[in-house]
Design an enzyme around this catalytic site. Sequence first.
Site, short mmCIF file in Angstrom:
data_model
loop_
_atom_site.label_atom_id
_atom_site.label_comp_id
_atom_site.label_asym_id
_atom_site.label_seq_id
_atom_site.Cartn_x
_atom_site.Cartn_y
_atom_site.Cartn_z
N HIS A 57 2.98 51.30 5.64
CA HIS A 57 4.71 50.50 5.36
C HIS A 57 4.74 50.85 3.89
O HIS A 57 4.06 51.06 3.22
CB HIS A 57 4.81 48.59 5.75
N GLU A 59 4.58 49.05 0.91
CA GLU A 59 3.45 48.54 0.74
C GLU A 59 2.28 48.77 0.77
O GLU A 59 0.78 48.77 -0.28
CB GLU A 59 3.66 47.02 0.81
N CYS A 87 6.27 41.96 5.34
CA CYS A 87 6.14 42.03 5.98
C CYS A 87 4.41 40.88 6.60
O CYS A 87 3.40 40.89 5.46
CB CYS A 87 5.94 42.88 7.60
N CYS A 90 1.64 43.52 5.62
CA CYS A 90 1.90 43.97 3.95
C CYS A 90 1.27 42.56 3.44
O CYS A 90 0.62 42.94 2.47
CB CYS A 90 3.23 44.18 4.15
#
Length: 153
Positions: A57, A59, A87, A90
């Site tokens: 992801h 992040e 999410c 993360c």
Amino acid sequence: MTPTARDLEAMRRALALADAAAADGDVPVGAVVVDAAGQVIGEGRNLREVTGDPTAHAEVVALREAARSLGTWHLAHCTLVVTLEPCVMCAGAILQARIERVVFGSWDAKAGAAGSLYDVLRDRRLPYRVEVVGGVEEDQASDRLRAFFEDRR
């Protein structure tokens, strides 16, 4: 909370990274980590499709780059700016890195962990809490996501 001029500048960079993710067929999410002096020390964009890595992801990619840049996992006094609300995975990574602030664009009612579905980043049961500024350049971030998913339907 009101975003700073640095937050807005970092968000512009994160939006450009989101565009790069979309160009590679990934969900258009971009992120940057900014240190206390306002310098970008880490950048990331969704790379799950490119790498086949479920943890890639934006992040997480940005946090990894920032940690390499500083030579430590401990990213206190840093801000993470991301185009989509983090999410749960993360949010956990953000807490583990000791990020102090998260600034994000679009809210994520389906998987958000910074105030919409969950509020992991500010959960008082956990030993660390993060300042959260949501909805920054929300229209621009949401438009990218909407266009990406409309093209795939």
